[in-house]
Design an enzyme around this catalytic site. Sequence first.
Site, PDB file in Angstrom:
ATOM      1  N   TYR A   1     -13.108   7.664 -13.227  1.00 15.96           N
ATOM      2  CA  TYR A   1     -12.971   6.581 -12.242  1.00 15.96           C
ATOM      3  C   TYR A   1     -13.715   5.333 -12.739  1.00 15.96           C
ATOM      4  O   TYR A   1     -13.164   4.236 -12.806  1.00 15.96           O
ATOM      5  CB  TYR A   1     -13.516   7.007 -10.867  1.00 15.96           C
ATOM      6  CG  TYR A   1     -13.868   5.817 -10.011  1.00 15.96           C
ATOM      7  CD1 TYR A   1     -12.857   5.079  -9.401  1.00 15.96           C
ATOM      8  CD2 TYR A   1     -15.190   5.383  -9.874  1.00 15.96           C
ATOM      9  CE1 TYR A   1     -13.167   3.941  -8.658  1.00 15.96           C
ATOM     10  CE2 TYR A   1     -15.501   4.255  -9.142  1.00 15.96           C
ATOM     11  CZ  TYR A   1     -14.498   3.539  -8.527  1.00 15.96           C
ATOM     12  OH  TYR A   1     -14.797   2.419  -7.814  1.00 15.96           O
TER      13      TYR A   1
ATOM     14  N   PHE B   1     -29.550  13.731  -1.133  1.00 17.92           N
ATOM     15  CA  PHE B   1     -29.468  14.311  -2.475  1.00 17.92           C
ATOM     16  C   PHE B   1     -30.657  13.908  -3.341  1.00 17.92           C
ATOM     17  O   PHE B   1     -30.532  13.037  -4.197  1.00 17.92           O
ATOM     18  CB  PHE B   1     -28.151  13.907  -3.143  1.00 17.92           C
ATOM     19  CG  PHE B   1     -26.917  14.395  -2.429  1.00 17.92           C
ATOM     20  CD1 PHE B   1     -26.823  15.694  -1.946  1.00 17.92           C
ATOM     21  CD2 PHE B   1     -25.819  13.549  -2.243  1.00 17.92           C
ATOM     22  CE1 PHE B   1     -25.679  16.151  -1.287  1.00 17.92           C
ATOM     23  CE2 PHE B   1     -24.669  13.992  -1.602  1.00 17.92           C
ATOM     24  CZ  PHE B   1     -24.603  15.296  -1.119  1.00 17.92           C
TER      25      PHE B   1
ATOM     26  N   SER C   1     -16.622  -2.832  -9.929  1.00 17.87           N
ATOM     27  CA  SER C   1     -17.727  -2.098  -9.306  1.00 17.87           C
ATOM     28  C   SER C   1     -18.972  -2.194 -10.156  1.00 17.87           C
ATOM     29  O   SER C   1     -18.896  -2.278 -11.393  1.00 17.87           O
ATOM     30  CB  SER C   1     -17.295  -0.635  -9.174  1.00 17.87           C
ATOM     31  OG  SER C   1     -18.409   0.179  -8.904  1.00 17.87           O
TER      32      SER C   1
ATOM     33  N   PHE D   1     -21.244  -3.915  -5.089  1.00 13.75           N
ATOM     34  CA  PHE D   1     -22.299  -2.914  -4.999  1.00 13.75           C
ATOM     35  C   PHE D   1     -21.834  -1.885  -3.940  1.00 13.75           C
ATOM     36  O   PHE D   1     -20.710  -1.417  -4.054  1.00 13.75           O
ATOM     37  CB  PHE D   1     -23.662  -3.596  -4.803  1.00 13.75           C
ATOM     38  CG  PHE D   1     -24.108  -4.140  -6.145  1.00 13.75           C
ATOM     39  CD1 PHE D   1     -23.414  -5.182  -6.771  1.00 13.75           C
ATOM     40  CD2 PHE D   1     -25.112  -3.534  -6.858  1.00 13.75           C
ATOM     41  CE1 PHE D   1     -23.727  -5.610  -8.057  1.00 13.75           C
ATOM     42  CE2 PHE D   1     -25.452  -3.969  -8.145  1.00 13.75           C
ATOM     43  CZ  PHE D   1     -24.755  -5.001  -8.743  1.00 13.75           C
TER      44      PHE D   1
ATOM     45  N   ASN E   1     -19.326   9.396   0.549  1.00 19.98           N
ATOM     46  CA  ASN E   1     -20.268   8.271   0.613  1.00 19.98           C
ATOM     47  C   ASN E   1     -21.269   8.439   1.743  1.00 19.98           C
ATOM     48  O   ASN E   1     -21.003   9.106   2.737  1.00 19.98           O
ATOM     49  CB  ASN E   1     -19.516   6.947   0.761  1.00 19.98           C
ATOM     50  CG  ASN E   1     -18.680   6.633  -0.462  1.00 19.98           C
ATOM     51  OD1 ASN E   1     -17.459   6.574  -0.381  1.00 19.98           O
ATOM     52  ND2 ASN E   1     -19.316   6.467  -1.599  1.00 19.98           N
ATOM     53  N   LEU E   2     -22.398   7.810   1.547  1.00 16.26           N
ATOM     54  CA  LEU E   2     -23.527   8.029   2.448  1.00 16.26           C
ATOM     55  C   LEU E   2     -23.255   7.589   3.890  1.00 16.26           C
ATOM     56  O   LEU E   2     -23.487   8.358   4.825  1.00 16.26           O
ATOM     57  CB  LEU E   2     -24.757   7.290   1.886  1.00 16.26           C
ATOM     58  CG  LEU E   2     -26.034   7.381   2.699  1.00 16.26           C
ATOM     59  CD1 LEU E   2     -26.485   8.835   2.881  1.00 16.26           C
ATOM     60  CD2 LEU E   2     -27.149   6.568   2.047  1.00 16.26           C
TER      61      LEU E   2
ATOM     62  N   ASP F   1       0.861  -1.184   0.000  1.00 20.91           N
ATOM     63  CA  ASP F   1       0.000   0.000   0.000  1.00 20.91           C
ATOM     64  C   ASP F   1       0.897   1.234   0.000  1.00 20.91           C
ATOM     65  O   ASP F   1       1.927   1.244   0.675  1.00 20.91           O
ATOM     66  CB  ASP F   1      -0.906   0.000   1.248  1.00 20.91           C
ATOM     67  CG  ASP F   1      -2.153   0.841   1.054  1.00 20.91           C
ATOM     68  OD1 ASP F   1      -3.259   0.275   1.100  1.00 20.91           O
ATOM     69  OD2 ASP F   1      -2.022   2.071   0.838  1.00 20.91           O
TER      70      ASP F   1
ATOM     71  N   ARG G   1     -27.640  15.114  -6.617  1.00 17.37           N
ATOM     72  CA  ARG G   1     -26.198  15.208  -6.849  1.00 17.37           C
ATOM     73  C   ARG G   1     -25.924  14.810  -8.301  1.00 17.37           C
ATOM     74  O   ARG G   1     -26.440  13.795  -8.772  1.00 17.37           O
ATOM     75  CB  ARG G   1     -25.472  14.251  -5.890  1.00 17.37           C
ATOM     76  CG  ARG G   1     -23.960  14.267  -6.018  1.00 17.37           C
ATOM     77  CD  ARG G   1     -23.304  13.499  -4.893  1.00 17.37           C
ATOM     78  NE  ARG G   1     -23.474  12.048  -5.037  1.00 17.37           N
ATOM     79  CZ  ARG G   1     -22.927  11.147  -4.207  1.00 17.37           C
ATOM     80  NH1 ARG G   1     -22.188  11.556  -3.182  1.00 17.37           N
ATOM     81  NH2 ARG G   1     -23.122   9.863  -4.394  1.00 17.37           N
TER      82      ARG G   1
ATOM     83  N   LYS H   1     -12.456   1.229 -14.152  1.00 15.65           N
ATOM     84  CA  LYS H   1     -12.942  -0.124 -13.794  1.00 15.65           C
ATOM     85  C   LYS H   1     -13.315  -0.899 -15.059  1.00 15.65           C
ATOM     86  O   LYS H   1     -12.976  -2.079 -15.202  1.00 15.65           O
ATOM     87  CB  LYS H   1     -14.156  -0.035 -12.857  1.00 15.65           C
ATOM     88  CG  LYS H   1     -13.829   0.553 -11.483  1.00 15.65           C
ATOM     89  CD  LYS H   1     -12.878  -0.326 -10.695  1.00 15.65           C
ATOM     90  CE  LYS H   1     -12.506   0.251  -9.347  1.00 15.65           C
ATOM     91  NZ  LYS H   1     -11.323  -0.382  -8.750  1.00 15.65           N
TER      92      LYS H   1
ATOM     93  N   ASP I   1       4.352   2.661  -4.417  1.00 17.63           N
ATOM     94  CA  ASP I   1       3.304   2.962  -5.382  1.00 17.63           C
ATOM     95  C   ASP I   1       3.364   1.944  -6.530  1.00 17.63           C
ATOM     96  O   ASP I   1       4.381   1.829  -7.215  1.00 17.63           O
ATOM     97  CB  ASP I   1       3.542   4.390  -5.909  1.00 17.63           C
ATOM     98  CG  ASP I   1       2.442   4.853  -6.833  1.00 17.63           C
ATOM     99  OD1 ASP I   1       1.632   4.013  -7.279  1.00 17.63           O
ATOM    100  OD2 ASP I   1       2.401   6.063  -7.116  1.00 17.63           O
TER     101      ASP I   1
ATOM    102  N   PHE J   1      -6.696  -4.305  -4.809  1.00 19.24           N
ATOM    103  CA  PHE J   1      -7.631  -3.252  -4.384  1.00 19.24           C
ATOM    104  C   PHE J   1      -7.092  -1.852  -4.669  1.00 19.24           C
ATOM    105  O   PHE J   1      -7.857  -0.916  -4.825  1.00 19.24           O
ATOM    106  CB  PHE J   1      -7.854  -3.304  -2.861  1.00 19.24           C
ATOM    107  CG  PHE J   1      -8.557  -4.514  -2.361  1.00 19.24           C
ATOM    108  CD1 PHE J   1      -9.930  -4.627  -2.490  1.00 19.24           C
ATOM    109  CD2 PHE J   1      -7.862  -5.533  -1.735  1.00 19.24           C
ATOM    110  CE1 PHE J   1     -10.592  -5.742  -2.004  1.00 19.24           C
ATOM    111  CE2 PHE J   1      -8.512  -6.650  -1.244  1.00 19.24           C
ATOM    112  CZ  PHE J   1      -9.887  -6.751  -1.378  1.00 19.24           C
TER     113      PHE J   1
HETATM  114  N1  UDP Z   1     -26.084  10.307  -0.645  1.00 17.05           N
HETATM  115  C1  UDP Z   1     -26.766  11.307   0.039  1.00 17.05           C
HETATM  116  N2  UDP Z   1     -26.055  12.132   0.854  1.00 17.05           N
HETATM  117  C2  UDP Z   1     -24.707  12.035   1.024  1.00 17.05           C
HETATM  118  C3  UDP Z   1     -24.018  11.005   0.331  1.00 17.05           C
HETATM  119  C4  UDP Z   1     -24.737  10.162  -0.501  1.00 17.05           C
HETATM  120  O1  UDP Z   1     -27.987  11.451  -0.085  1.00 17.05           O
HETATM  121  O2  UDP Z   1     -24.125  12.839   1.763  1.00 17.05           O
HETATM  122  C5  UDP Z   1     -26.829   9.378  -1.509  1.00 17.05           C
HETATM  123  C6  UDP Z   1     -26.400   9.408  -2.963  1.00 17.05           C
HETATM  124  O3  UDP Z   1     -27.144  10.400  -3.646  1.00 17.05           O
HETATM  125  C7  UDP Z   1     -26.739   8.000  -3.429  1.00 17.05           C
HETATM  126  C8  UDP Z   1     -26.558   7.139  -2.177  1.00 17.05           C
HETATM  127  O4  UDP Z   1     -26.561   8.055  -1.079  1.00 17.05           O
HETATM  128  O5  UDP Z   1     -28.081   7.924  -3.829  1.00 17.05           O
HETATM  129  C9  UDP Z   1     -25.267   6.359  -2.155  1.00 17.05           C
HETATM  130  O6  UDP Z   1     -24.203   7.246  -2.426  1.00 17.05           O
HETATM  131  P1  UDP Z   1     -22.693   6.845  -2.222  1.00 17.05           P
HETATM  132  O7  UDP Z   1     -21.852   8.038  -2.598  1.00 17.05           O
HETATM  133  O8  UDP Z   1     -22.486   6.285  -0.860  1.00 17.05           O
HETATM  134  O9  UDP Z   1     -22.466   5.644  -3.244  1.00 17.05           O
HETATM  135  P2  UDP Z   1     -22.699   5.567  -4.849  1.00 17.05           P
HETATM  136  O10 UDP Z   1     -23.838   4.633  -5.030  1.00 17.05           O
HETATM  137  O11 UDP Z   1     -22.977   6.937  -5.351  1.00 17.05           O
HETATM  138  O12 UDP Z   1     -21.413   5.006  -5.333  1.00 17.05           O
END
Ligand code: UDP
Length: 344
Positions: free
Chosen positions: A152, A223, A127, A183, A204-205, A33, A300, A156, A60, A83
């Site tokens: 990105y 979003f 992915s 997923f 990420n969420l 890493d 978003r 993949k 790297d 990874f």
């Molecule tokens: N999301 C959200 N608020 C955040 C981050 C993500 O509502 O602060 C939503 C985003 O619009 C998506 C879902 O959560 O519908 C998953 O987003 P994430 O970025 O975790 O993964 P993605 O599926 O986009 O790779």
Amino acid sequence: MAKQILVTGGTGFIGSHTVVELQQAGFDVVIVDSLINSKEETVDNIEKITKIRPKFECFDLADREKVHAFFKKYTSIEAIIHFAALKAVGESVHKPLEYYRNNLNALMNLLECMKEYNVKNFVFSSSCTVYGQPDKLPVTETTPRKPAESPYGNTKAVAEDIMRDFTVANADADMKCLALRYFNPIGAHPSALIGESPVGVPNNLVPYITQTAAGIREQLSIFGDDYNTPDGTPIRDYINVVDLAKAHVVAINRLIEKKNKANYEFFNIGTGNGYSVMELVKAFEASTGVKLNYKVVGRRAGDIEKIWADTTYANNELGWKAETPIGETLLSAWNWEKRVRGIK
Ligand code: UDP
């Protein structure tokens, strides 16, 4: 003697959980890493969980000479799990060359060394982003790929094509590659010693949810709630990271034991269940007892509406299944955040 596995990106989120599962399955692990997006103390925390210290090399993988030097030093690598990659979708739009250079050079250096040093087995983190917004749900492995939405995502898709072509060209040498199309990986190890540590403001969420719950972020922005879904918020297939890590152990055994059906294979690694953003927020509140401050804001850019996996092929062919209930997974993410922040 224990078989030796190279895990690139082994101090990262999914990598570290996979190292733990590999060690617990009796493999000897070497991590490579660059630590640009992770910390060396993760090696200590892996050791705390498994009582075995993985070997660790910091460099790297886009540096071809260093990759060759690695394989000259480690001469009994049985398989590689790759990874290590840059993974920020938004950043990749602004820095495409960095993403292509880093992600693709690292892959090609590793494949080149596979051939030169006779390592026959390669597992790759792909992915579900390669499916874009599928026309039909859930997605199976025969669902067509769509043009990538970001550099990105394209790394993949291109990486999958490179592996396919590499295995065709080296079929006589029995070089095998297997891509796992993840997923949405979430959660943390039940020990709370390893987990997801985004640098800066999380994209990420789930990290955003746990940081909001911890008081580091004031409010979670949801979003968009005007999508064509039952509650209007987007749907994803959130998979527990330990379940996901276990899929790698199965994949490695499949290749080592030559149970693969083709020299290049790919599998959907999800749960088969779709959760909306709002459902996930409610599940977090229910499993942790913490109320979240959230607000619905605009969509978003680049988000797809809904995707979840058909896992039949992975379940039947790999004999692997995601098992952890969503509430338990969200609680593990919260326990990790609490430990990192020193919250009781
Ligand atoms: N999301 C959200 N608020 C955040 C981050 C993500 O509502 O602060 C939503 C985003 O619009 C998506 C879902 O959560 O519908 C998953 O987003 P994430 O970025 O975790 O993964 P993605 O599926 O986009 O790779």
